[in-house]
Design a protein around this motif. Structure first.
Motif, PDB file in Angstrom:
ATOM      1  N   THR A  14      42.086  32.136  19.432  1.00  0.00           N
ATOM      2  CA  THR A  14      42.489  30.609  18.436  1.00  0.00           C
ATOM      3  C   THR A  14      42.121  29.479  19.051  1.00  0.00           C
ATOM      4  OG1 THR A  14      44.775  30.625  19.317  1.00  0.00           O
ATOM      5  CG2 THR A  14      44.380  31.638  16.808  1.00  0.00           C
ATOM      6  N   GLU A  15      41.903  29.534  20.206  1.00  0.00           N
ATOM      7  CA  GLU A  15      41.708  28.360  20.820  1.00  0.00           C
ATOM      8  C   GLU A  15      41.707  28.679  22.401  1.00  0.00           C
ATOM      9  OE1 GLU A  15      44.229  24.680  21.607  1.00  0.00           O
ATOM     10  OE2 GLU A  15      45.507  25.715  20.980  1.00  0.00           O
ATOM     11  N   LEU A  16      40.340  27.635  23.163  1.00  0.00           N
ATOM     12  CA  LEU A  16      40.798  27.843  24.390  1.00  0.00           C
ATOM     13  C   LEU A  16      41.450  26.654  25.508  1.00  0.00           C
ATOM     14  CD1 LEU A  16      37.134  29.410  25.330  1.00  0.00           C
ATOM     15  CD2 LEU A  16      39.224  30.693  25.968  1.00  0.00           C
ATOM     16  N   LYS A  17      42.425  26.722  25.908  1.00  0.00           N
ATOM     17  CA  LYS A  17      43.022  26.016  26.529  1.00  0.00           C
ATOM     18  C   LYS A  17      42.117  25.401  27.832  1.00  0.00           C
ATOM     19  CE  LYS A  17      47.369  25.519  24.772  1.00  0.00           C
ATOM     20  NZ  LYS A  17      47.408  24.842  23.839  1.00  0.00           N
ATOM     21  N   PRO A  18      42.544  23.801  28.494  1.00  0.00           N
ATOM     22  CA  PRO A  18      41.920  23.806  29.540  1.00  0.00           C
ATOM     23  C   PRO A  18      42.141  24.582  31.000  1.00  0.00           C
ATOM     24  CG  PRO A  18      42.874  22.150  29.150  1.00  0.00           C
ATOM     25  CD  PRO A  18      43.495  22.811  27.824  1.00  0.00           C
ATOM     26  N   CYS A  19      43.273  24.625  30.721  1.00  0.00           N
ATOM     27  CA  CYS A  19      43.512  25.872  32.386  1.00  0.00           C
ATOM     28  C   CYS A  19      44.841  27.049  31.994  1.00  0.00           C
ATOM     29  CB  CYS A  19      44.596  24.380  32.683  1.00  0.00           C
ATOM     30  SG  CYS A  19      45.190  24.832  34.922  1.00  0.00           S
ATOM     31  N   TYR A  20      44.411  27.803  33.067  1.00  0.00           N
ATOM     32  CA  TYR A  20      45.640  28.840  32.794  1.00  0.00           C
ATOM     33  C   TYR A  20      45.979  29.278  34.168  1.00  0.00           C
ATOM     34  CZ  TYR A  20      42.937  29.281  28.593  1.00  0.00           C
ATOM     35  OH  TYR A  20      42.401  29.519  27.088  1.00  0.00           O
ATOM     36  N   LEU A  21      47.339  29.453  33.719  1.00  0.00           N
ATOM     37  CA  LEU A  21      48.221  29.620  35.241  1.00  0.00           C
ATOM     38  C   LEU A  21      48.293  31.269  35.307  1.00  0.00           C
ATOM     39  CD1 LEU A  21      50.479  26.420  34.241  1.00  0.00           C
ATOM     40  CD2 LEU A  21      48.452  26.826  36.176  1.00  0.00           C
ATOM     41  N   ILE A  22      47.950  31.634  35.941  1.00  0.00           N
ATOM     42  CA  ILE A  22      48.502  33.645  35.992  1.00  0.00           C
ATOM     43  C   ILE A  22      48.904  33.417  37.395  1.00  0.00           C
ATOM     44  CG2 ILE A  22      47.402  35.431  35.976  1.00  0.00           C
ATOM     45  CD1 ILE A  22      45.212  34.131  34.501  1.00  0.00           C
ATOM     46  N   PHE A  23      50.328  33.659  37.569  1.00  0.00           N
ATOM     47  CA  PHE A  23      51.211  33.862  38.731  1.00  0.00           C
ATOM     48  C   PHE A  23      52.011  35.377  38.004  1.00  0.00           C
ATOM     49  CE2 PHE A  23      50.167  29.340  38.840  1.00  0.00           C
ATOM     50  CZ  PHE A  23      49.366  29.492  40.480  1.00  0.00           C
ATOM     51  N   GLY A  24      52.147  35.394  39.724  1.00  0.00           N
ATOM     52  CA  GLY A  24      52.910  36.539  39.677  1.00  0.00           C
ATOM     53  C   GLY A  24      52.396  38.089  40.521  1.00  0.00           C
ATOM     54  N   GLU A  25      53.330  39.361  40.565  1.00  0.00           N
ATOM     55  CA  GLU A  25      53.304  40.191  41.464  1.00  0.00           C
ATOM     56  C   GLU A  25      52.375  41.740  41.049  1.00  0.00           C
ATOM     57  OE1 GLU A  25      57.020  41.294  39.530  1.00  0.00           O
ATOM     58  OE2 GLU A  25      56.261  39.785  40.064  1.00  0.00           O
ATOM     59  N   GLU A  26      51.569  41.692  39.567  1.00  0.00           N
ATOM     60  CA  GLU A  26      50.868  42.688  39.188  1.00  0.00           C
ATOM     61  C   GLU A  26      50.509  41.989  39.074  1.00  0.00           C
ATOM     62  OE1 GLU A  26      49.226  46.207  38.660  1.00  0.00           O
ATOM     63  OE2 GLU A  26      51.886  45.826  38.323  1.00  0.00           O
ATOM     64  N   PRO A  27      48.328  42.993  40.039  1.00  0.00           N
ATOM     65  CA  PRO A  27      47.348  42.703  40.533  1.00  0.00           C
ATOM     66  C   PRO A  27      46.496  43.403  39.198  1.00  0.00           C
ATOM     67  CG  PRO A  27      48.329  44.837  42.267  1.00  0.00           C
ATOM     68  CD  PRO A  27      49.764  43.868  41.761  1.00  0.00           C
ATOM     69  N   LEU A  28      46.838  44.027  38.351  1.00  0.00           N
ATOM     70  CA  LEU A  28      45.742  44.380  37.262  1.00  0.00           C
ATOM     71  C   LEU A  28      46.188  43.753  35.800  1.00  0.00           C
ATOM     72  CD1 LEU A  28      43.863  46.880  36.260  1.00  0.00           C
ATOM     73  CD2 LEU A  28      46.504  48.775  35.823  1.00  0.00           C
ATOM     74  N   LEU A  29      47.170  43.194  36.198  1.00  0.00           N
ATOM     75  CA  LEU A  29      47.665  42.319  34.546  1.00  0.00           C
ATOM     76  C   LEU A  29      47.034  40.936  35.043  1.00  0.00           C
ATOM     77  CD1 LEU A  29      50.991  43.544  33.702  1.00  0.00           C
ATOM     78  CD2 LEU A  29      48.882  44.239  32.537  1.00  0.00           C
ATOM     79  N   LYS A  30      46.442  40.550  36.537  1.00  0.00           N
ATOM     80  CA  LYS A  30      45.961  39.372  36.879  1.00  0.00           C
ATOM     81  C   LYS A  30      44.992  39.600  36.491  1.00  0.00           C
ATOM     82  CE  LYS A  30      48.250  37.919  40.498  1.00  0.00           C
ATOM     83  NZ  LYS A  30      48.463  37.365  41.804  1.00  0.00           N
ATOM     84  N   MET A  31      44.355  40.596  36.981  1.00  0.00           N
ATOM     85  CA  MET A  31      43.106  40.669  36.909  1.00  0.00           C
ATOM     86  C   MET A  31      41.958  40.770  35.584  1.00  0.00           C
ATOM     87  SD  MET A  31      40.561  43.765  37.984  1.00  0.00           S
ATOM     88  CE  MET A  31      41.222  45.081  37.094  1.00  0.00           C
ATOM     89  N   GLU A  32      43.240  41.515  34.755  1.00  0.00           N
ATOM     90  CA  GLU A  32      43.642  41.665  33.124  1.00  0.00           C
ATOM     91  C   GLU A  32      43.435  40.249  32.468  1.00  0.00           C
ATOM     92  OE1 GLU A  32      43.589  46.757  32.388  1.00  0.00           O
ATOM     93  OE2 GLU A  32      45.159  44.824  31.892  1.00  0.00           O
ATOM     94  N   ALA A  33      43.767  39.572  33.159  1.00  0.00           N
ATOM     95  CA  ALA A  33      44.496  38.294  32.031  1.00  0.00           C
ATOM     96  C   ALA A  33      43.404  37.742  32.875  1.00  0.00           C
ATOM     97  CB  ALA A  33      45.619  37.571  32.318  1.00  0.00           C
ATOM     98  N   ILE A  34      42.696  37.488  33.662  1.00  0.00           N
ATOM     99  CA  ILE A  34      41.620  35.958  34.931  1.00  0.00           C
ATOM    100  C   ILE A  34      39.995  36.750  33.520  1.00  0.00           C
ATOM    101  CG2 ILE A  34      39.955  35.875  36.131  1.00  0.00           C
ATOM    102  CD1 ILE A  34      42.634  36.074  37.749  1.00  0.00           C
ATOM    103  N   GLU A  35      39.653  38.443  33.396  1.00  0.00           N
ATOM    104  CA  GLU A  35      38.860  39.067  33.107  1.00  0.00           C
ATOM    105  C   GLU A  35      38.205  38.954  31.344  1.00  0.00           C
ATOM    106  OE1 GLU A  35      36.016  39.847  34.492  1.00  0.00           O
ATOM    107  OE2 GLU A  35      37.065  39.799  36.343  1.00  0.00           O
ATOM    108  N   GLN A  36      39.938  38.048  30.364  1.00  0.00           N
ATOM    109  CA  GLN A  36      39.607  38.299  29.220  1.00  0.00           C
ATOM    110  C   GLN A  36      39.427  36.766  28.763  1.00  0.00           C
ATOM    111  OE1 GLN A  36      44.014  39.563  28.980  1.00  0.00           O
ATOM    112  NE2 GLN A  36      43.374  40.472  26.547  1.00  0.00           N
TER     113      GLN A  36
END
Length: 172
Positions: A14-36
């Motif tokens: 729907t839209e891109l935000k100017p900023c994304y905050l991805i914090f947590g202890e699960e590296p796979l989910l973090k990596m996937e979110a960044i790639e998305q």
């Protein structure tokens, strides 16, 4: 706005935000979110990507210059800041200055370890949160694991018999 990793796709459509905050202890989910996020940004012309590791020797001026510079070939860019530890007071001071540079041709992706509720209520985080999507990436809790697993399988176009999910979610 807080969005969980399994919901991220629909928000990126729907839209891109100017900023994304991805914090947590699960590296796979973090990596996937960044790639998305990077893939969605690339679809709309964010062709350049820069990555900085926020560590004691980080070259903050280089990060600021990157956020302010425009390439001859691409005017839209994503900048990723990776925190191995929770942001220090010095980092927060730099982040506050970096916040002022957000513009339609820049997407900032901040990632790091789990943030406590107090850290999420900190001034710097709430300032970013107003213009960002916050994606907490934690290990799926036991009671949510079955739904999480079904969603992962569906995204991969896989199906598992119901007894597999039962076995995966059974207590030891």
């Amino acid at each position: 706005m807080r969005v969980y990793p399994e919901q991220l796709d629909q928000y990126l459509k729907t839209e891109l935000k100017p900023c994304y905050l991805i914090f947590g202890e699960e590296p796979l989910l973090k990596m996937e979110a960044i790639e998305q996020i990077k893939a969605a940004a690339k679809k709309v012309g964010f062709d350049e990507h820069y990555k900085f590791h926020a560590e004691p020797t980080m070259d903050w001026p280089a990060a600021f210059n990157t956020c302010q510079s425009m390439s001859l070939f691409s005017s839209r860019q994503t900048v990723e800041l990776i925190f191995d530890k929770r942001p220090s007071k010095e980092d927060i001071s730099q982040l506050n200055d970096l916040f002022k540079l957000l513009n339609p041709d820049l997407i900032l992706i901040l990632s790091g370890p789990y943030l406590t509720k107090a850290q999420q209520n900190a001034k710097w985080f709430t300032q970013y949160f107003k213009n960002a999507l916050y994606i907490p990436v934690g290990h799926p809790e036991g009671r949510f694991f079955a739904n999480w697993m079904r969603h992962r399988l569906k995204r991969a176009n896989l199906k598992a018999p119901s007894d597999v999910n039962t076995q995966l979610t059974a207590p030891y």
